[in-house]
Design a protein around this motif. Sequence first.
Motif, short mmCIF file in Angstrom:
data_model
loop_
_atom_site.label_atom_id
_atom_site.label_comp_id
_atom_site.label_asym_id
_atom_site.label_seq_id
_atom_site.Cartn_x
_atom_site.Cartn_y
_atom_site.Cartn_z
N ILE B 160 -15.47 78.84 65.21
CA ILE B 160 -15.33 79.66 66.41
C ILE B 160 -15.56 78.80 67.65
O ILE B 160 -14.84 78.89 68.63
N LYS B 161 -16.58 77.91 67.54
CA LYS B 161 -16.88 77.02 68.66
C LYS B 161 -15.68 76.12 68.95
O LYS B 161 -15.37 75.84 70.10
N ALA B 162 -15.01 75.69 67.89
CA ALA B 162 -13.85 74.80 68.07
C ALA B 162 -12.59 75.57 68.45
O ALA B 162 -11.50 75.02 68.42
N ARG B 163 -12.74 76.84 68.81
CA ARG B 163 -11.64 77.72 69.20
C ARG B 163 -10.51 77.72 68.17
O ARG B 163 -9.33 77.56 68.48
N SER B 164 -10.90 77.92 66.93
CA SER B 164 -9.91 77.95 65.87
C SER B 164 -8.93 79.11 66.08
O SER B 164 -9.27 80.14 66.66
N LYS B 165 -7.73 78.91 65.59
CA LYS B 165 -6.70 79.95 65.59
C LYS B 165 -7.18 81.16 64.79
O LYS B 165 -6.72 82.27 64.97
N TYR B 166 -8.13 80.91 63.88
CA TYR B 166 -8.55 81.98 62.98
C TYR B 166 -9.91 82.57 63.37
O TYR B 166 -10.69 82.97 62.51
N THR B 167 -10.18 82.60 64.66
CA THR B 167 -11.46 83.11 65.13
C THR B 167 -11.73 84.54 64.65
O THR B 167 -12.83 84.85 64.19
N VAL B 168 -10.73 85.39 64.73
CA VAL B 168 -10.93 86.78 64.32
C VAL B 168 -11.27 86.87 62.83
O VAL B 168 -12.17 87.61 62.42
N THR B 169 -10.57 86.07 62.03
CA THR B 169 -10.88 86.03 60.60
C THR B 169 -12.32 85.56 60.40
O THR B 169 -13.04 86.08 59.54
N CYS B 170 -12.73 84.56 61.18
CA CYS B 170 -14.11 84.06 61.07
C CYS B 170 -15.11 85.17 61.39
O CYS B 170 -16.12 85.31 60.70
N LEU B 171 -14.81 85.95 62.42
CA LEU B 171 -15.71 87.06 62.77
C LEU B 171 -15.80 88.05 61.62
O LEU B 171 -16.87 88.57 61.28
N ARG B 172 -14.65 88.31 61.01
CA ARG B 172 -14.63 89.26 59.90
C ARG B 172 -15.47 88.75 58.74
O ARG B 172 -16.25 89.50 58.14
N ILE B 173 -15.30 87.47 58.43
CA ILE B 173 -16.08 86.87 57.33
C ILE B 173 -17.57 86.88 57.68
O ILE B 173 -18.42 87.22 56.85
N LYS B 174 -17.88 86.55 58.94
CA LYS B 174 -19.28 86.54 59.37
C LYS B 174 -19.92 87.92 59.18
O LYS B 174 -21.02 88.04 58.66
N GLY B 175 -19.20 88.93 59.64
CA GLY B 175 -19.72 90.29 59.52
C GLY B 175 -19.99 90.63 58.06
O GLY B 175 -21.06 91.16 57.71
N ASP B 176 -19.03 90.29 57.21
CA ASP B 176 -19.17 90.58 55.79
C ASP B 176 -20.40 89.86 55.22
O ASP B 176 -21.16 90.43 54.44
N CYS B 177 -20.58 88.59 55.61
CA CYS B 177 -21.75 87.84 55.13
C CYS B 177 -23.06 88.51 55.58
O CYS B 177 -24.00 88.63 54.80
N MET B 178 -23.09 88.94 56.84
CA MET B 178 -24.30 89.59 57.36
C MET B 178 -24.62 90.85 56.56
O MET B 178 -25.78 91.13 56.25
N LEU B 179 -23.57 91.62 56.23
CA LEU B 179 -23.79 92.82 55.42
C LEU B 179 -24.36 92.43 54.06
O LEU B 179 -25.26 93.08 53.54
N ARG B 180 -23.81 91.37 53.50
CA ARG B 180 -24.28 90.94 52.17
C ARG B 180 -25.71 90.42 52.23
O ARG B 180 -26.44 90.47 51.25
N LEU B 181 -26.11 89.88 53.38
CA LEU B 181 -27.48 89.38 53.53
C LEU B 181 -28.43 90.50 53.94
O LEU B 181 -29.64 90.30 54.03
N GLY B 182 -27.87 91.70 54.22
CA GLY B 182 -28.71 92.81 54.64
C GLY B 182 -29.17 92.70 56.08
O GLY B 182 -30.11 93.37 56.49
N LEU B 183 -28.50 91.85 56.87
CA LEU B 183 -28.88 91.68 58.28
C LEU B 183 -28.03 92.61 59.15
O LEU B 183 -27.06 92.18 59.77
N TYR B 184 -28.42 93.88 59.18
CA TYR B 184 -27.54 94.89 59.75
C TYR B 184 -27.45 94.84 61.27
O TYR B 184 -26.41 95.14 61.84
N THR B 185 -28.54 94.46 61.94
CA THR B 185 -28.48 94.39 63.40
C THR B 185 -27.50 93.30 63.83
O THR B 185 -26.68 93.50 64.72
#
Lengths: 229, 531
Positions: B160-185
């Motif tokens: 995301i920092k490198a302004r990848s073309k796939y930033t939105v996908t990265c956000l989606r993956i990040k969100g999913d990881c947070m849910l899996r880690l139980g970090l809901y906030t």
Amino acid sequence: MKNQPQIDFSTVLASAVHDMKNSLCMLIQSIDHLSLSASKHSPEDAEDLAHLHYEASRLNTNLLQLLSLYRAEKHQLPLTIEEHYIVDIVEELIAKNEVYIKNREIKVEINVDEDLAWYLDMDLIGNLLNDIFINALRYSNEKIIISGYEENGKLHIKLEDNGQGYPESMLDLVDMPMQQLDLNAGRTGLGLFFARLISSAHENKGERGEIRLENGGELGGSVFKLILP
Amino acid sequence: MNALNRYVDKSFLIIDDFAEFRSSLKNILISIGANDIDIAVNADSGLEQYQQKHHDVVLCDYNLGDDSKDGQQLLEELNYREILRKDSIFIMVTAENSMEMVMGAIEYSPDDYLTKPFTKQTLRTRLDRVYQKKTALNSVLTELNKQKHESAVNECNELIKARSKYTVTCLRIKGDCMLRLGLYTKAKKIYDTVLQQREIIWALMGRGKSWLGLGQYELAISDFDKIININHSAVSAYDLKAEAFIALGEKQKALETLDQACKISPKSISRFRLHGDLSVDLTQFDKALISYKKVLSLGKNSVVLKEEDQLHYFNALIKSLATATGSQQTKLTAEFNQNLLQQKKLNKENQQFLICLNLIKATYCIEVDKEAELAQTVSDIAIQLTKMSDSIRGFLRDQLIHSKSHYPQIIESSKSISDFCVSNSVNENKALNILWANEQFIKGLKAEQKKQNLEAIKIISEAYQAADFNLTIALKLMTLIIQEFEAGAPADKYMQLFEHSVRTVKNLDPADQRFTLFRKHLKSIKTILAR
């Protein structure tokens, strides 16, 4: 006839269309296969096959539109809005019609920024543009420009050709209320109806998508514009 | 590298039940340069072949025939069994009429969809595109393959920092990881960013799940409603909405929500189970009976059926039978007798299950006033219980609780049965206090935020006692307990509490992100017990 069970004709039609699409699917794939070998041996056959392919994809596009319209009427037209790169959509448009473009030696110019991305339903917008593109391929004199850009916070996709332009009667169609569209007026009616339906189904923060038809533009032919919020 | 060379050394797997489509797809693949092409005719064979070879590209038809799982179910299974490598390309091939169902599946979406018919050019452009994306995301996918969600988040941040073309996908993956880690906030924050721009289904889904995890059930419901409004067949949104209603104690609304979900997607065993349980709670026994029957027929010949499923069916059958009249009653009675006999034959070796069947029979005798038979059955049960050698299993405990709560005379009329219940601490269902539990939970989260871990455990375990069905509360409790253990608390301190929470969470759908957290906790507890 009172006790006859009510047949919902549109449902019967939709399931028939679905069957037809399956056959058509096999047909198109066979044509693809044939043209691969024909292109090596016989240029005339290749040309015939290119035409066959073109007509078959037109048929397919029509059937797709029919099914989408049926779903829309039954309120079963779910949009899958995701972020897509416009250049990907345009590339796919060209790939789909590659055989015909090569065969008719049409020059397609693309003016889309690599980084331009937008939120839309790729399949439905792809179908919408394909129908317009197919018409442009048919009516242009060997040149088409596809451009995509952002203007006033909206996405604009423009297809221009150097053909005769739209007849006056069609230019009026776009401003007419949906209910008054006369679908008996010819196939163009269905295509535009579909385009309006799909574009206006794209909604963001209270604004809806739209289409515009003009004559002139850079190539002096017809200009089709899709604008999405 | 040109596109023709790109696929020469890649392995492909085609999964399709139609011979014509298989061979035509194979031809297309050959024409784009593929050499290594395997073919599967149904989901099971597809799964088996993928498991052995981990193909680079899987092209799977959505509809694989009535006797097979569909493509989406296969994709889900590959995912939650952790078979599917994240760098493999999975493309779902759909017919026009199945699009709606496919789109209803928001979780575990494939890398792309192809609608029949497609040309080789279309397939190639799509493959190229996914290939590029997977290559760009390689660093993230490698971490995901290793189930390292924290590092995957870091890799996403780099991209995301490198302004990848796939930033939105990265956000989606990040969100999913947070849910899996139980970090809901943190998860909610990510989804909020996306939603500020536009209402995207996956982001709404993610935020709804974050709200669930934070115990904000009304807010969760409002997000799930938005999803359903956009896509009527988003079946997982219905499931989670029902869960939120249950957490609020609104069982009738939960049942209505599940009614819709069962109509849209009539293949899920766990959904029918829950539907049946809710119907019983709302004393709609006819409805419960239909659901439990569906569970049994869907689970026929498979390992997913549990003893409980059969018992719940019998319990509902007896209730329906008791209120039915005339020919309907005759029919249900015949069904009852036939199935009871059959189950006895099939489970000769399962001592504890046979006891349950006798408890069922006793219940039946009470409902239809067969006193002599009741006395005989009760004395049979007493003998069976005294002979029992193994420790009591969950389903027998549940059936005894059922008897004790609704037919106490079975327990009370025999000293050995009531003694057995006392010594195995079989107690009636506790009165729940759902709304109080939800308030406590929020207080507990606040304590956790202030790093007052012990206080948080105390408050949240109280909440759990008052609503011991609540997944959110049980899972949070497990997380806090594990943290305490890891900080050095003696292993036996919270063990009983932990075991209880496991019982609440164990039926969680493996496709749910929370399952990752649950599984991680189970692994941690094993390590803790071993030290």
